[in-house]
Design a protein around this motif. Structure first.
Motif, PDB file in Angstrom:
ATOM      1  N   ILE A 195      26.428  17.366  -9.079  1.00 46.91           N
ATOM      2  CA  ILE A 195      26.301  16.031  -8.482  1.00 46.91           C
ATOM      3  C   ILE A 195      27.703  15.506  -8.166  1.00 46.91           C
ATOM      4  N   THR A 196      27.946  15.193  -6.913  1.00 46.21           N
ATOM      5  CA  THR A 196      29.212  14.575  -6.517  1.00 46.21           C
ATOM      6  C   THR A 196      28.965  13.098  -6.249  1.00 46.21           C
ATOM      7  N   ILE A 197      29.685  12.254  -6.986  1.00 45.05           N
ATOM      8  CA  ILE A 197      29.483  10.803  -6.947  1.00 45.05           C
ATOM      9  C   ILE A 197      30.606  10.174  -6.123  1.00 45.05           C
ATOM     10  N   PRO A 198      30.274   9.495  -5.045  1.00 42.53           N
ATOM     11  CA  PRO A 198      31.325   8.903  -4.206  1.00 42.53           C
ATOM     12  C   PRO A 198      31.888   7.621  -4.820  1.00 42.53           C
ATOM     13  N   GLY A 199      33.128   7.348  -4.534  1.00 43.89           N
ATOM     14  CA  GLY A 199      33.763   6.102  -4.969  1.00 43.89           C
ATOM     15  C   GLY A 199      34.809   5.685  -3.945  1.00 43.89           C
ATOM     16  N   ARG A 200      35.651   4.729  -4.333  1.00 45.49           N
ATOM     17  CA  ARG A 200      36.789   4.339  -3.488  1.00 45.49           C
ATOM     18  C   ARG A 200      38.023   4.286  -4.372  1.00 45.49           C
ATOM     19  N   SER A 201      39.010   5.075  -4.010  1.00 42.67           N
ATOM     20  CA  SER A 201      40.204   5.194  -4.834  1.00 42.67           C
ATOM     21  C   SER A 201      41.084   3.957  -4.706  1.00 42.67           C
ATOM     22  N   ALA A 202      41.804   3.657  -5.783  1.00 43.78           N
ATOM     23  CA  ALA A 202      42.788   2.573  -5.774  1.00 43.78           C
ATOM     24  C   ALA A 202      43.763   2.819  -6.920  1.00 43.78           C
ATOM     25  N   HIS A 203      44.896   2.110  -6.874  1.00 43.38           N
ATOM     26  CA  HIS A 203      45.866   2.193  -7.954  1.00 43.38           C
ATOM     27  C   HIS A 203      45.244   1.613  -9.228  1.00 43.38           C
ATOM     28  N   GLY A 204      45.612   2.194 -10.364  1.00 44.46           N
ATOM     29  CA  GLY A 204      45.043   1.734 -11.626  1.00 44.46           C
ATOM     30  C   GLY A 204      45.317   0.271 -11.923  1.00 44.46           C
ATOM     31  N   SER A 205      46.356  -0.294 -11.305  1.00 47.23           N
ATOM     32  CA  SER A 205      46.682  -1.707 -11.526  1.00 47.23           C
ATOM     33  C   SER A 205      45.826  -2.638 -10.677  1.00 47.23           C
ATOM     34  N   MET A 206      45.028  -2.068  -9.751  1.00 43.26           N
ATOM     35  CA  MET A 206      44.214  -2.890  -8.846  1.00 43.26           C
ATOM     36  C   MET A 206      42.762  -2.417  -8.843  1.00 43.26           C
ATOM     37  N   PRO A 207      42.106  -2.467 -10.005  1.00 41.57           N
ATOM     38  CA  PRO A 207      40.734  -1.944 -10.085  1.00 41.57           C
ATOM     39  C   PRO A 207      39.770  -2.679  -9.164  1.00 41.57           C
ATOM     40  N   GLU A 209      40.151  -3.322  -6.184  1.00 39.27           N
ATOM     41  CA  GLU A 209      40.184  -2.715  -4.858  1.00 39.27           C
ATOM     42  C   GLU A 209      39.390  -1.393  -4.826  1.00 39.27           C
ATOM     43  N   SER A 210      38.928  -0.963  -5.972  1.00 42.39           N
ATOM     44  CA  SER A 210      38.259   0.338  -6.064  1.00 42.39           C
ATOM     45  C   SER A 210      36.753   0.184  -6.187  1.00 42.39           C
ATOM     46  N   ILE A 211      36.054   1.288  -5.993  1.00 42.47           N
ATOM     47  CA  ILE A 211      34.691   1.465  -6.518  1.00 42.47           C
ATOM     48  C   ILE A 211      34.790   2.686  -7.414  1.00 42.47           C
ATOM     49  N   ASP A 212      34.769   2.451  -8.690  1.00 41.59           N
ATOM     50  CA  ASP A 212      35.150   3.462  -9.673  1.00 41.59           C
ATOM     51  C   ASP A 212      34.016   4.458  -9.907  1.00 41.59           C
ATOM     52  N   PRO A 213      34.153   5.701  -9.428  1.00 43.11           N
ATOM     53  CA  PRO A 213      33.073   6.683  -9.608  1.00 43.11           C
ATOM     54  C   PRO A 213      32.941   7.140 -11.058  1.00 43.11           C
ATOM     55  N   THR A 214      33.996   6.966 -11.857  1.00 42.68           N
ATOM     56  CA  THR A 214      33.911   7.341 -13.266  1.00 42.68           C
ATOM     57  C   THR A 214      32.932   6.429 -13.998  1.00 42.68           C
ATOM     58  N   PHE A 215      32.997   5.124 -13.668  1.00 40.22           N
ATOM     59  CA  PHE A 215      32.059   4.172 -14.256  1.00 40.22           C
ATOM     60  C   PHE A 215      30.633   4.494 -13.810  1.00 40.22           C
ATOM     61  N   THR A 216      30.466   4.811 -12.523  1.00 40.70           N
ATOM     62  CA  THR A 216      29.136   5.180 -12.027  1.00 40.70           C
ATOM     63  C   THR A 216      28.617   6.419 -12.746  1.00 40.70           C
ATOM     64  N   ALA A 217      29.505   7.415 -12.924  1.00 42.68           N
ATOM     65  CA  ALA A 217      29.108   8.635 -13.635  1.00 42.68           C
ATOM     66  C   ALA A 217      28.661   8.314 -15.051  1.00 42.68           C
ATOM     67  N   ALA A 218      29.369   7.390 -15.713  1.00 41.98           N
ATOM     68  CA  ALA A 218      29.000   7.023 -17.076  1.00 41.98           C
ATOM     69  C   ALA A 218      27.615   6.379 -17.110  1.00 41.98           C
ATOM     70  N   MET A 219      27.321   5.541 -16.132  1.00 45.73           N
ATOM     71  CA  MET A 219      26.003   4.913 -16.069  1.00 45.73           C
ATOM     72  C   MET A 219      24.906   5.956 -15.819  1.00 45.73           C
ATOM     73  N   ILE A 220      25.216   6.924 -14.952  1.00 48.42           N
ATOM     74  CA  ILE A 220      24.241   7.985 -14.693  1.00 48.42           C
ATOM     75  C   ILE A 220      23.980   8.779 -15.968  1.00 48.42           C
ATOM     76  N   ILE A 221      25.040   9.148 -16.686  1.00 48.03           N
ATOM     77  CA  ILE A 221      24.871   9.921 -17.926  1.00 48.03           C
ATOM     78  C   ILE A 221      24.002   9.159 -18.919  1.00 48.03           C
ATOM     79  N   THR A 222      24.253   7.857 -19.036  1.00 51.62           N
ATOM     80  CA  THR A 222      23.462   7.044 -19.958  1.00 51.62           C
ATOM     81  C   THR A 222      21.990   7.043 -19.570  1.00 51.62           C
ATOM     82  N   ARG A 223      21.720   6.853 -18.280  1.00 48.52           N
ATOM     83  CA  ARG A 223      20.326   6.764 -17.837  1.00 48.52           C
ATOM     84  C   ARG A 223      19.628   8.126 -17.866  1.00 48.52           C
ATOM     85  N   LEU A 224      20.383   9.204 -17.698  1.00 46.26           N
ATOM     86  CA  LEU A 224      19.755  10.530 -17.750  1.00 46.26           C
ATOM     87  C   LEU A 224      19.085  10.782 -19.094  1.00 46.26           C
TER      88      LEU A 224
END
Length: 408
Positions: A195-207, A209-224
């Motif tokens: 499964i490839t989860i899309p996001g939007r990259s940004a500098h770590g100091s400007m979260p 500006e991002s859509i964090d795919p790591t957070f989405t992945a964590a939510m998917i893992i929880t719901r699985l």
């Protein structure tokens, strides 16, 4: 049944296997393991052994696959498969014939291949006791789930006579020499899912500006985890394992995508379909909830069909195993591991029978110290294991091709 058991026992006594040759084949196989689709020297050795027999050798099929066709007058056609690839496991058994190349026959395929060559040896010399066609199929790449399909895709159906029935066996933890069988599901259906989860990259100091795919992945893992726990009947069997998660490559950048790899197993194709639909629903919903318009990609690989023994075939052969092996013929438990063998009988639309052979030394078995397949300490107790694997194969084949089989 007793008459058949005596016939097989007498045949084995009349045509004994050269124990030194058999042991040499096994130890050579064990010392020279090769990974899936790289089994060049293994293929060479098997073909070399087959030249001793009166058979037609067909190779390569599906990479390094081999078929040996033994024709012996009119009758049915029986196919028996052995797999011969190894695993990327560093051996820790300490035996003199241990492998040293970083690979290992940690699943017993060296026993499978040696047993099938031994069956060829007996059947080639005992032709007056059977009639028909016997096909010894040596398959690569079972561990990666691609070998059987590769042989089918490479024209297996056109290259060999169509079998009426297919057989195979597998060594497993259990008292060495026991032959374990059952009707219905024996090995689980399986798939891996990337499964490839899309996001939007940004500098770590400007979260923001991002859509964090790591957070989405964590939510998917929880719901699985709730799919099996809340959507599958507790009486059914299902496994959804998150085997891998990867996101990002440096310390201060929110990545543009994340990847999950799942491994799933079932004893029912109906349950499998419901779970896969639920996985895709959860993944797509969480990606939508993340706020990105891009779609996830979901791909399936490492497929294994449900391995399930036909009840009619089981009921015709199990009594013969009971008669030959006595208390060493026992009922198997269903196993959660998987196999690609069903692709071969499916290609010919014929039934099959797949049984297990115990390989654990008795002392270890009684103590509960049981190394399992794929572990670096896995080593079958050679003598009882190879004897039962060879004899079980002969019982199955002769139940169809043996003189008088049609009267039983």
């Amino acid at each position: 049944m007793a008459d058949f058991a005596r016939t097989v026992s007498n045949l084995i006594r009349e045509y004994p296997i050269d124990a030194a040759w058999q042991r040499d084949v096994y130890e050579w196989m064990h010392m020279h393991p090769e990974l899936a689709m790289r089994e060049v020297e293994t293929q060479r050795r098997i073909v070399e052994e087959l030249t001793r027999f009166d058979c037609r050798v067909i190779t390569p099929i599906g990479g390094t696959g081999i078929c040996a066709v033994f024709e012996n007058g009119p009758g049915k056609v029986v196919l028996h498969r052995a797999d011969f690839d190894a695993l990327p496991v560093v051996e820790e058994t300490g035996v003199p014939y241990a492998s040293t190349n970083g690979a290992m026959h940690a699943c017993g395929h060296d026993i499978h291949t040696t047993a099938l060559l031994s069956m060829c040896d007996v059947l080639d010399r005992a032709r007056e006791h059977w009639s028909g066609t016997f096909i010894a199929l040596f398959q690569p790449a079972e561990e990666t789930g691609e070998g059987a399909a590769a042989m089918v895709a490479d024209g297996l159906r056109e290259k060999i006579p169509a079998p009426d029935i297919c057989f195979a066996q597998h060594v497993m933890p259990g008292l060495a020499g026991e032959v374990m069988s059952k009707p219905g599901p024996q090995f689980a259906a399986c798939d891996s899912i990337r499964i490839t989860i899309p996001g939007r990259s940004a500098h770590g100091s400007m979260p923001h500006e991002s859509i964090d795919p790591t957070f989405t992945a964590a939510m998917i893992i929880t719901r699985l985890q709730a799919i099996v726990g809340r959507e599958v009947n507790p009486a059914d069997f299902a496994v959804v394992t998150v085997a891998s998660m990867h996101a990002g490559s440096t310390n201060n950048i929110i990545p543009g995508s994340a990847e999950l790899v799942l491994n799933c197993r079932f004893y029912s194709d109906e349950v499998k379909a419901r779970v896969y639909a639920a996985i895709e629903r959860v993944v797509r919903a969480e990606v939508i909830a993340s706020g990105i318009d891009a779609q996830p990609t979901i791909s399936y690989f490492a497929h294994g069909e449900l391995l399930t023994n036909d009840a009619t075939v089981f009921s015709s052969i199990r009594p013969l195993l009971d008669a030959h092996f006595g208390p060493r013929s026992v009922t198997a438990d269903p196993k959660t591991v998987s196999e690609d063998f069903p692709a071969i009988p499916a290609a010919f639309d014929v039934p099959y029978f797949f049984w297990l052979v115990g390989c654990t030394p008795e002392a270890d078995f009684r103590r509960g110290n049981i190394p399992v397949n794929h572990m670096p300490t896995f080593l079958p107790d050679y003598e009882p294991t190879i004897r039962s694997a060879t004899e079980a194969g002969l019982v199955a084949v002769l139940s169809v091709l043996g003189t008088g089989a049609e009267q039983r």
